[in-house]
Design a protein around this motif. Structure first.
Motif, PDB file in Angstrom:
ATOM      1  N   ALA A 155       0.580  -1.250   0.072  1.00  0.00           N
ATOM      2  CA  ALA A 155      -0.019  -0.012  -0.076  1.00  0.00           C
ATOM      3  C   ALA A 155       1.062   1.158  -0.037  1.00  0.00           C
ATOM      4  O   ALA A 155       0.298   2.427  -0.294  1.00  0.00           O
ATOM      5  CB  ALA A 155      -0.861   0.203   1.266  1.00  0.00           C
ATOM      6  N   ILE A 156       2.309   1.087   0.094  1.00  0.00           N
ATOM      7  CA  ILE A 156       3.141   2.201   0.227  1.00  0.00           C
ATOM      8  C   ILE A 156       4.167   2.258  -0.814  1.00  0.00           C
ATOM      9  O   ILE A 156       4.673   1.173  -1.158  1.00  0.00           O
ATOM     10  CB  ILE A 156       3.756   2.276   1.613  1.00  0.00           C
ATOM     11  CG1 ILE A 156       2.831   2.181   2.681  1.00  0.00           C
ATOM     12  CG2 ILE A 156       4.869   3.466   1.640  1.00  0.00           C
ATOM     13  CD1 ILE A 156       3.471   1.958   4.362  1.00  0.00           C
ATOM     14  N   ASP A 157       4.063   3.359  -1.492  1.00  0.00           N
ATOM     15  CA  ASP A 157       5.367   3.479  -2.568  1.00  0.00           C
ATOM     16  C   ASP A 157       6.674   3.272  -1.980  1.00  0.00           C
ATOM     17  O   ASP A 157       6.856   3.562  -0.702  1.00  0.00           O
ATOM     18  CB  ASP A 157       5.138   4.954  -2.789  1.00  0.00           C
ATOM     19  CG  ASP A 157       6.524   5.156  -4.035  1.00  0.00           C
ATOM     20  OD1 ASP A 157       6.049   4.788  -5.347  1.00  0.00           O
ATOM     21  OD2 ASP A 157       7.489   5.814  -3.650  1.00  0.00           O
ATOM     22  N   ALA A 158       7.288   2.373  -2.794  1.00  0.00           N
ATOM     23  CA  ALA A 158       8.768   1.858  -2.487  1.00  0.00           C
ATOM     24  C   ALA A 158       9.637   3.143  -1.649  1.00  0.00           C
ATOM     25  O   ALA A 158      10.310   2.933  -0.618  1.00  0.00           O
ATOM     26  CB  ALA A 158       9.417   1.254  -3.337  1.00  0.00           C
ATOM     27  N   ALA A 159       9.533   4.229  -2.376  1.00  0.00           N
ATOM     28  CA  ALA A 159      10.404   5.315  -1.657  1.00  0.00           C
ATOM     29  C   ALA A 159      10.019   5.835  -0.563  1.00  0.00           C
ATOM     30  O   ALA A 159      10.665   5.995   0.472  1.00  0.00           O
ATOM     31  CB  ALA A 159      10.471   6.423  -2.715  1.00  0.00           C
ATOM     32  N   ASP A 160       8.612   5.622  -0.235  1.00  0.00           N
ATOM     33  CA  ASP A 160       7.953   6.196   0.898  1.00  0.00           C
ATOM     34  C   ASP A 160       8.238   5.132   2.133  1.00  0.00           C
ATOM     35  O   ASP A 160       8.330   5.638   3.239  1.00  0.00           O
ATOM     36  CB  ASP A 160       6.476   6.577   0.798  1.00  0.00           C
ATOM     37  CG  ASP A 160       6.094   7.550   0.000  1.00  0.00           C
ATOM     38  OD1 ASP A 160       6.974   8.727  -0.111  1.00  0.00           O
ATOM     39  OD2 ASP A 160       4.914   7.654  -0.415  1.00  0.00           O
ATOM     40  N   LEU A 161       8.314   3.885   1.453  1.00  0.00           N
ATOM     41  CA  LEU A 161       8.502   2.982   2.632  1.00  0.00           C
ATOM     42  C   LEU A 161       9.899   2.965   3.059  1.00  0.00           C
ATOM     43  O   LEU A 161      10.009   2.945   4.638  1.00  0.00           O
ATOM     44  CB  LEU A 161       8.491   1.684   1.865  1.00  0.00           C
ATOM     45  CG  LEU A 161       8.199   0.086   2.778  1.00  0.00           C
ATOM     46  CD1 LEU A 161       7.002   0.374   3.726  1.00  0.00           C
ATOM     47  CD2 LEU A 161       8.220  -1.072   1.996  1.00  0.00           C
ATOM     48  N   VAL A 162      10.962   3.339   2.558  1.00  0.00           N
ATOM     49  CA  VAL A 162      12.219   3.416   2.861  1.00  0.00           C
ATOM     50  C   VAL A 162      12.186   4.599   3.876  1.00  0.00           C
ATOM     51  O   VAL A 162      12.857   4.668   4.923  1.00  0.00           O
ATOM     52  CB  VAL A 162      13.107   4.041   1.612  1.00  0.00           C
ATOM     53  CG1 VAL A 162      14.385   4.443   2.281  1.00  0.00           C
ATOM     54  CG2 VAL A 162      13.457   2.748   0.912  1.00  0.00           C
ATOM     55  N   VAL A 163      11.470   5.897   3.701  1.00  0.00           N
ATOM     56  CA  VAL A 163      11.462   6.948   4.429  1.00  0.00           C
ATOM     57  C   VAL A 163      10.594   6.520   5.824  1.00  0.00           C
ATOM     58  O   VAL A 163      10.949   6.953   6.867  1.00  0.00           O
ATOM     59  CB  VAL A 163      10.549   8.416   3.953  1.00  0.00           C
ATOM     60  CG1 VAL A 163      10.158   9.357   4.765  1.00  0.00           C
ATOM     61  CG2 VAL A 163      11.262   8.592   2.536  1.00  0.00           C
ATOM     62  N   LEU A 164       9.587   6.000   5.566  1.00  0.00           N
ATOM     63  CA  LEU A 164       8.794   5.290   6.662  1.00  0.00           C
ATOM     64  C   LEU A 164       9.573   4.475   7.662  1.00  0.00           C
ATOM     65  O   LEU A 164       9.583   4.741   8.944  1.00  0.00           O
ATOM     66  CB  LEU A 164       7.597   4.329   6.389  1.00  0.00           C
ATOM     67  CG  LEU A 164       6.598   3.900   7.440  1.00  0.00           C
ATOM     68  CD1 LEU A 164       6.074   5.140   8.417  1.00  0.00           C
ATOM     69  CD2 LEU A 164       5.635   3.040   7.096  1.00  0.00           C
ATOM     70  N   GLY A 165      10.470   3.870   7.119  1.00  0.00           N
ATOM     71  CA  GLY A 165      11.558   3.087   7.991  1.00  0.00           C
ATOM     72  C   GLY A 165      12.534   3.922   8.844  1.00  0.00           C
ATOM     73  O   GLY A 165      12.636   3.641   9.874  1.00  0.00           O
ATOM     74  N   ARG A 166      12.741   5.015   8.251  1.00  0.00           N
ATOM     75  CA  ARG A 166      13.814   6.224   8.940  1.00  0.00           C
ATOM     76  C   ARG A 166      12.964   6.454  10.037  1.00  0.00           C
ATOM     77  O   ARG A 166      13.285   6.861  11.063  1.00  0.00           O
ATOM     78  CB  ARG A 166      14.089   7.087   8.039  1.00  0.00           C
ATOM     79  CG  ARG A 166      15.685   6.592   7.103  1.00  0.00           C
ATOM     80  CD  ARG A 166      16.240   7.834   6.597  1.00  0.00           C
ATOM     81  NE  ARG A 166      15.346   8.646   5.703  1.00  0.00           N
ATOM     82  CZ  ARG A 166      15.301   8.530   4.365  1.00  0.00           C
ATOM     83  NH1 ARG A 166      15.806   7.615   3.861  1.00  0.00           N
ATOM     84  NH2 ARG A 166      14.504   9.519   3.774  1.00  0.00           N
ATOM     85  N   VAL A 167      11.482   7.211   9.778  1.00  0.00           N
ATOM     86  CA  VAL A 167      10.667   7.724  10.604  1.00  0.00           C
ATOM     87  C   VAL A 167      10.484   6.871  11.782  1.00  0.00           C
ATOM     88  O   VAL A 167      10.609   7.103  12.991  1.00  0.00           O
ATOM     89  CB  VAL A 167       9.398   8.083   9.995  1.00  0.00           C
ATOM     90  CG1 VAL A 167       8.138   8.550  10.940  1.00  0.00           C
ATOM     91  CG2 VAL A 167       9.450   9.283   8.772  1.00  0.00           C
ATOM     92  N   LEU A 168      10.230   5.514  11.711  1.00  0.00           N
ATOM     93  CA  LEU A 168       9.818   4.497  12.583  1.00  0.00           C
ATOM     94  C   LEU A 168      11.322   4.473  13.543  1.00  0.00           C
ATOM     95  O   LEU A 168      10.745   4.429  14.807  1.00  0.00           O
ATOM     96  CB  LEU A 168       9.204   3.252  12.071  1.00  0.00           C
ATOM     97  CG  LEU A 168       8.057   3.289  11.305  1.00  0.00           C
ATOM     98  CD1 LEU A 168       7.617   2.073  10.844  1.00  0.00           C
ATOM     99  CD2 LEU A 168       6.844   3.785  12.273  1.00  0.00           C
ATOM    100  N   ARG A 169      12.336   4.499  13.182  1.00  0.00           N
ATOM    101  CA  ARG A 169      13.550   4.308  13.833  1.00  0.00           C
ATOM    102  C   ARG A 169      13.750   5.479  14.728  1.00  0.00           C
ATOM    103  O   ARG A 169      14.092   5.386  15.749  1.00  0.00           O
ATOM    104  CB  ARG A 169      14.851   3.972  12.777  1.00  0.00           C
ATOM    105  CG  ARG A 169      14.868   2.484  12.350  1.00  0.00           C
ATOM    106  CD  ARG A 169      16.062   1.944  11.740  1.00  0.00           C
ATOM    107  NE  ARG A 169      16.394   2.988  10.377  1.00  0.00           N
ATOM    108  CZ  ARG A 169      15.459   2.616   9.139  1.00  0.00           C
ATOM    109  NH1 ARG A 169      14.868   1.644   9.154  1.00  0.00           N
ATOM    110  NH2 ARG A 169      16.033   3.286   8.158  1.00  0.00           N
TER     111      ARG A 169
END
Length: 163
Positions: A139-153
């Motif tokens: 459901a999340i664009d691949a680039a946004d998923l990378v950003v989301l990973g940084r956000v969650l960390r």
């Protein structure tokens, strides 16, 4: 909360209130995480598990010897020790998990994934991964998923610093 003449919350303290955009993002976060948990939990209930039980089975299935100390397991699944004890007791009655005394520390308790529990998690995992992909990963664009990973960390780090 009362507002001042400028429409901002009235406060005598130095609270940094959220602006409208931040407030919307915060509320979106709360709703999205709640709905995600509800969806995944309901999806697993069709398989005879809830999300918390599945997480316990998954972590035990990945542990050496399919065993973990109860305290370590509680940390991995983000449960209080009493909540984990209650859940493991229920899972023990179903024959999915067993508790055994730690051999080197008689006060310690080990959760062990039984063969039945292992079969259930192996059978359930493909279904669960499909559900996670459907409502989260895909459901999340691949680039946004990378950003989301940084956000969650960053969030995990910020919370850890406050603990």
């Amino acid at each position: 909360m009362a507002e001042d003449d400028a429409g901002s919350p009235a406060s005598a303290d130095s609270t940094r209130w959220l602006d409208a955009g931040q407030q919307q993002i915060w509320r979106d976060w709360l709703e999205a995480t709640s709905r995600l948990d509800q969806y995944l939990d309901a999806d697993l209930r069709d398989r005879g598990l809830d999300l918390g039980e599945y997480e316990i089975l998954a972590h035990l299935s990945e542990a050496p010897g399919r065993r973990l100390r109860m305290g370590a397991l509680a940390e991995l699944v983000h449960h209080s020790r009493s909540r984990l004890t209650h859940t493991v007791t229920r899972m023990e009655r179903q024959g999915l998990v067993e508790r055994i005394a730690a051999s080197h520390d008689r006060r310690g308790v080990i959760a062990h994934l039984t063969d039945s529990g292992y079969v259930l998690v192996v059978q359930t995992a493909p279904h669960h991964v499909t559900a996670v992909r459907k409502v989260f990963i895909d459901a999340i664009d691949a680039a946004d998923l990378v950003v989301l990973g940084r956000v969650l960390r960053a969030i995990r780090h910020a919370v850890a610093e406050q603990s």
